[in-house]
Enzyme design. Structure first.
Site, short mmCIF file in Angstrom:
data_model
loop_
_atom_site.label_atom_id
_atom_site.label_comp_id
_atom_site.label_asym_id
_atom_site.label_seq_id
_atom_site.Cartn_x
_atom_site.Cartn_y
_atom_site.Cartn_z
N ARG A 223 0.85 -1.18 0.00
CA ARG A 223 0.00 0.00 0.00
C ARG A 223 0.89 1.23 0.00
O ARG A 223 2.00 1.24 0.54
CB ARG A 223 -0.92 0.03 1.22
CG ARG A 223 -1.71 -1.24 1.46
CD ARG A 223 -2.55 -1.66 0.27
NE ARG A 223 -3.72 -0.82 0.09
CZ ARG A 223 -4.52 -0.92 -0.97
NH1 ARG A 223 -4.27 -1.79 -1.92
NH2 ARG A 223 -5.58 -0.13 -1.06
N HIS A 271 -0.42 1.54 -10.27
CA HIS A 271 -1.29 0.68 -9.46
C HIS A 271 -2.03 -0.34 -10.33
O HIS A 271 -3.27 -0.48 -10.25
CB HIS A 271 -2.29 1.53 -8.66
CG HIS A 271 -2.80 0.83 -7.42
ND1 HIS A 271 -3.15 1.50 -6.27
CD2 HIS A 271 -3.01 -0.49 -7.16
CE1 HIS A 271 -3.57 0.64 -5.36
NE2 HIS A 271 -3.50 -0.58 -5.87
#
Length: 308
Positions: A223, A271
């Site tokens: 993350r 991402h």
């Protein structure tokens, strides 16, 4: 079953078609067109509405459309509302592909060769055998175990680190803060797959990088808020780290002019390492809803005290 989808609209249209085929008895709506909000049983979302229980007063389960759930504000969620992260084969396969590609590229020195290409420089460098390149995976959950399997098959000496003890075939397992240093010291390529919790926020920092072997490389697919950007840049510029593959950042996207955009030792992707695939995600959702309605445990239910 009455399902509302609140995420990327194009994918939502795919979900609608698949649900019509696989569960014609279900009612499916895509935010903000939700029909009668009091009839909504299940919400599938990346970011739910702020006042979720006022919006859907009879909601039974909140499902994340992705593997992460740290985007949810739990202070706005009733403590007895189940929160379930997405665990589905397509998402797992995507992460396996991305991490395998990254490890092979780092092992074979591809960041350096890409720099040489831009400089029009033809120069070869020694490549260690796989058995001399030690892989360390932080996070030994579903995704961690999956990405380790092909790396073990390639002959890399693999280790995993997690908060609690695990056993994985062909992998040396470390657990807890007491064993973190020993794990880092034998990780030539470090892969972060940790969930975001209070204890993992900012964990990829100067102190951690200093415990890796000189010239180690990083693959960050956890993350964004786990990575300290200035500390990574310092480690790369000093040579403590040789390269980094970064798929998650905070913020996303990075602002114009951020050093990651142009740094020669960083591969940056937007991402995309692992994305939910509608075909398998819808089947996983339906399986969990049917488990819930039968009173059985759902796959991926979050323990809020742990954050994952």
């Amino acid at each position: 079953m009455n399902i509302v989808y609140k995420s990327e609209p194009a994918r939502g249209r795919q979900w609608a078609q698949l649900l019509a085929q696989l569960a014609p008895e279900a009612t499916f709506s895509q935010w903000p067109e939700v029909g009668d909000p009091q009839q909504v049983d299940y919400l599938v979302a990346w970011q739910p509405p702020q006042n979720i229980m006022q919006t859907f007063p009879n909601l039974k389960v909140l499902f994340s459309v992705g593997a992460g759930v740290d985007q949810f504000d739990y202070t706005n969620l009733p403590p007895d509302l189940p929160v379930v992260r997405m665990i589905e084969p397509g998402l797992t396969q995507g992460m396996v592909e991305y991490v395998t590609f990254s490890v092979l590229g780092l092992h074979r020195g591809m960041p350096r060769y890409l720099q040489q290409q831009r400089q029009q420089r033809w120069q070869e460098h020694p490549t260690p055998v796989a058995g001399a390149c030690r892989i360390g995976v932080m996070g030994a959950g579903t995704l961690g175990e999956a990405v380790l399997r092909p790396l073990v098959a390639f002959g890399y000496p693999c280790a995993a680190w997690s908060r609690s003890a695990k056993t994985i075939s062909g992998v040396r397992c470390y657990a807890g803060n007491a064993q973190l240093g020993a794990f880092l010291a034998r990780s030539d390529i470090l892969i972060c797959l940790l969930p975001l919790t209070a204890s993992t926020e900012g964990i990829l920092n100067a102190e951690l990088f200093s415990q890796l072997p000189p010239g180690a490389a990083l693959v960050q697919v956890g993350r964004g808020r786990q990575l300290n950007h200035p500390h990574l840049l310092d480690a790369l510029d000093s040579g403590q780290l040789s390269a980094a593959v970064i798929d998650v950042t905070s913020p996303e996207p990075l602002p114009d002019g951020h050093p990651f955009w142009q740094h020669p030792a960083i591969w940056l992707t937007p991402h995309i390492a692992s994305q939910t695939r509608p075909e398998s995600a819808v089947r996983a959702l339906l399986d969990n809803i049917r488990r819930f309605e039968r009173g059985e445990p759902m796959i991926g239910t979050i323990e809020r005290t742990r954050g994952y």
